[in-house]
Design a protein around this motif. Structure first.
Motif, short mmCIF file in Angstrom:
data_model
loop_
_atom_site.label_atom_id
_atom_site.label_comp_id
_atom_site.label_asym_id
_atom_site.label_seq_id
_atom_site.Cartn_x
_atom_site.Cartn_y
_atom_site.Cartn_z
N LYS A 40 -10.22 -40.80 -0.75
CA LYS A 40 -10.98 -39.71 -1.38
C LYS A 40 -11.26 -38.57 -0.39
O LYS A 40 -11.02 -37.40 -0.69
CB LYS A 40 -12.33 -40.24 -1.92
N SER A 41 -11.75 -38.92 0.78
CA SER A 41 -12.06 -37.87 1.76
C SER A 41 -10.79 -37.17 2.21
O SER A 41 -10.79 -35.95 2.44
CB SER A 41 -12.77 -38.47 2.98
N THR A 42 -9.72 -37.94 2.33
CA THR A 42 -8.44 -37.34 2.72
C THR A 42 -8.02 -36.28 1.69
O THR A 42 -7.55 -35.20 2.04
CB THR A 42 -7.36 -38.43 2.82
N PRO A 82 -18.98 -31.62 3.56
CA PRO A 82 -18.21 -32.79 3.98
C PRO A 82 -19.02 -34.10 3.99
O PRO A 82 -20.25 -34.09 3.97
CB PRO A 82 -17.76 -32.43 5.39
N GLU A 83 -18.26 -35.19 4.01
CA GLU A 83 -18.86 -36.52 4.11
C GLU A 83 -19.64 -36.62 5.41
O GLU A 83 -19.19 -36.17 6.45
CB GLU A 83 -17.73 -37.56 4.09
N GLY A 84 -20.82 -37.21 5.34
CA GLY A 84 -21.62 -37.39 6.54
C GLY A 84 -22.26 -36.11 7.04
O GLY A 84 -22.56 -35.97 8.22
N ASP A 159 -18.42 -34.27 -0.78
CA ASP A 159 -17.88 -35.58 -0.42
C ASP A 159 -19.04 -36.54 -0.17
O ASP A 159 -19.73 -36.46 0.84
CB ASP A 159 -17.00 -35.45 0.83
N GLU A 160 -19.23 -37.45 -1.10
CA GLU A 160 -20.29 -38.46 -1.04
C GLU A 160 -21.64 -37.92 -0.60
O GLU A 160 -22.17 -38.33 0.42
CB GLU A 160 -19.87 -39.61 -0.10
N PRO A 161 -22.20 -37.01 -1.39
CA PRO A 161 -23.50 -36.46 -1.00
C PRO A 161 -24.63 -37.49 -0.99
O PRO A 161 -25.66 -37.26 -0.37
CB PRO A 161 -23.76 -35.38 -2.06
MG LIG Z 1 -14.72 -40.74 2.42
#
Ligand SMILES: [Mg+2]
Ligand SMILES: Nc1ncnc2c1ncn2[C@@H]1O[C@H](COP(=O)(O)OP(=O)(O)OP(=O)(O)O)[C@@H](O)[C@H]1O
Lengths: 234, 291
Positions: A40-42, A82-84, A159-161
């Motif tokens: 997913k992040s990719t 972004p994620e993280g 991305d995955e908030p």
């Molecule tokens: Mg990810």
């Protein structure tokens, strides 16, 4: 608005995305769900040109963007949260937000956008001068979303908030994302909170081992037996 | 007591210029995550530029600042763009190998200068080289005071740039999270080129300011790379505020070493402090803010 065609991405010899196709129409709220490591992040990084695809095509508003450098994407009106979080830890909340508005167009209205972003996230107003690295997880996520808004984008990638947030804060973040959507933003969001996100989105794609497994209306996928088994444990 | 104060004053004055050397190296380390082992050699090149301008055009070293700094900015930018950034594009080359590249660049610069100027000592003696001002019983070497003032102004200018301008903030953002900076629209590659240029420009200023009080020879570069390294470690790698502390501490340490031990031992004092910090304070002297 966003269109991804036959996308293949690999890290070195390891292929991570296989022939991925999907699209997001203007004004839509689309969710991408999938297990850890599904890619997913990719996917999101490919859209933002942080990784360059082996083959395939990504276009935004009819313009091909996969060949552009990462730093020119945001200027087109496509912001990536972004994620993280990925904040600038030793810059203040205010400076982090300012970094969101570097493009000439966003710079012109920076002060107004800033006030608008703070009114959406009142907690950030109290912490304007605090270093972003010292914020709590929830505040950091707010800061990351606000930083994305500062670009005055037409479309946002989340991305995955909800990563690492308590159930209450997760609700809060989803509510904010919905609010941003209701104000007209086109949204593509990656999430692992499958049940909740399928409930609030227009459409969703299920990604498994780098391939799109299915797609459909969020509510329909919630009823789907395979989705239930894979993600909801029913 | 006078000797003590006198020693302290000279130490602080030279320390201010050392700080310029350290800040440049620290900036490069903060953004590119490499130790630039050609730093002193860049300074040496700037000193030769200033020397030539003085010798053949009669240009005052302070005026030469306006030539040496931009020249070294360009040289630094070219080094980053043509020699260091390409290394990052090849996966099989480890990023650490950029450091080896800087060693090579340092050697090449030294040998080019040696071919042109030979190995013998040069010096620049201006009309004011020996002039001294007094405050009570304490003597202030005028060129050092001016140099200190200029170093201070340059440092203030750099901080203004880093803290108040969008471009400066982009430099800090790139140092703190390169990928996020790119998402914000920062051309990270251009920032690395700019940063190396600024680092080289600052060390060029230091070299030009030190020229009236140091003998100049090609190998002085290596000597100052070592000093820059010591300052950077003293200051806690990657902190510009720390680098200022590191520079001043090294200046004071050397000054006391020269006064109370012997002139020959002044570099030893610096190294001893360096080792003590590494052993007992591995984080460096200060880590106020990472800017
Ligand atoms: Mg990810
Ligand atoms: N920079 C990289 N180099 C090599 N492999 C990578 C890199 N980034 C991701 N991968 C690999 O690619 C695959 C997909 O990773 P990705 O981060 O896209 O997954 P994800 O779906 O976002 O997972 P998560 O839900 O845990 O965030 C994983 O197997 C991961 O190990």
């Amino acid at each position: 608005m966003l269109e991804v065609k036959n996308l293949n991405v690999s890290y070195g010899d390891v292929q991570v995305l296989w022939d991925v196709n999907f699209s997001v129409a203007e004004g839509e709220f689309v969710v991408l769900v999938g297990a850890n490591g599904a890619g997913k992040s990719t996917m999101m990084k490919a859209v933002s040109s942080l990784v360059s695809p082996m083959s395939g095509e990504i276009s935004f508003n009819g313009r091909r963007i996969d060949t552009l450098p990462a730093h020119s994407i945001i200027g087109l009106g496509l912001a990536h949260v972004p994620e993280g979080r990925q904040l600038f830890p030793e810059m203040t909340v205010k400076e982090n937000l300012e970094m969101g508005a570097l493009s000439p167009a966003a710079k012109l209205t920076r002060k107004e956008t800033y006030q608008k972003a703070l009114s959406l996230f009142p907690r950030l107003r109290e912490r304007e001068r605090q270093m972003a690295g010292t914020l709590s997880g929830g505040e950091q996520q707010m800061c990351a979303i606000a930083r994305g808004l500062m670009a005055r984008p037409k479309m946002m990638l989340f991305d995955e908030p909800s990563l690492g947030l308590s159930p209450v804060l997760t609700q809060e973040v989803f509510r904010l994302v919905q609010k941003i959507h209701e104000e007209g933003m086109t949204i593509l969001m990656v999430e692992q909170n499958v049940k909740q996100t399928l409930g609030i989105c227009d459409r969703a794609y299920v990604l498994e081992n780098g391939r799109i497994l299915m797609q459909g209306k969020g509510k329909d996928l919630l009823e789907d037996q395979k989705v239930k088994e894979a993600f909801l444990g029913i | 007591m006078d000797v003590f104060l006198q020693t302290l004053v000279s130490g602080v004055l030279i320390g201010g210029i050392y700080a310029l050397i350290g800040i440049g190296m620290t900036l490069i380390m903060g953004v590119m995550h490499i130790i630039n082992l050609a730093h002193g050699q860049l300074m040496m090149v700037a000193m030769y530029i200033t020397f030539v301008l003085y010798q053949y055009l009669g240009l005052d070293p302070y005026v030469s600042l306006f030539i040496a700094m931009p020249a070294l900015f360009l040289l630094g930018a070219v080094i980053q763009k043509l020699f260091l950034n390409p290394l990052l594009k090849v996966d099989s080359i480890l990023p650490e190998n950029q450091v080896l590249m800087t060693v090579g660049i340092g050697m090449v610069l030294t040998e080019i200068v040696r071919i042109i100027f030979g190995s013998d000592y040069k010096s620049v003696t201006t009309s004011y080289s020996g002039s001294v001002m007094y405050l009570g019983d304490i003597a202030f070497n005028t060129p050092m005071v001016v140099a200190f003032g200029i170093a201070l102004a340059l440092t203030a200018g750099l901080f203004y740039f880093l803290l108040r301008t969008d471009l400066g903030k982009s430099v800090r953002a790139t140092a703190q999270n390169k990928e996020a900076a790119r998402l914000m629209g920062v051309n990270a590659e251009r920032i690395t080129v700019l940063t190396f240029g600024i680092g080289a420009g600052l060390v060029a200023a230091a070299g030009t300011l030190l020229l009236p009080i140091f003998y100049l020879f090609p190998d002085i570069g290596g000597h100052f790379t070592l000093k820059a390294f010591v300052i950077t470690i003293l200051g806690g790698l990657g902190s510009t505020v720390g680098a200022i502390f590191g520079g001043v501490v090294l200046g004071i340490a050397e000054s006391f070493g020269a006064t109370y031990l012997s002139m020959d031992l002044k570099d030893v004092v610096g190294m001893v402090i360096f080792l003590l910090v590494l052993i007992f304070l591995p984080g460096g002297l200060k880590r106020l803010t990472k800017i």
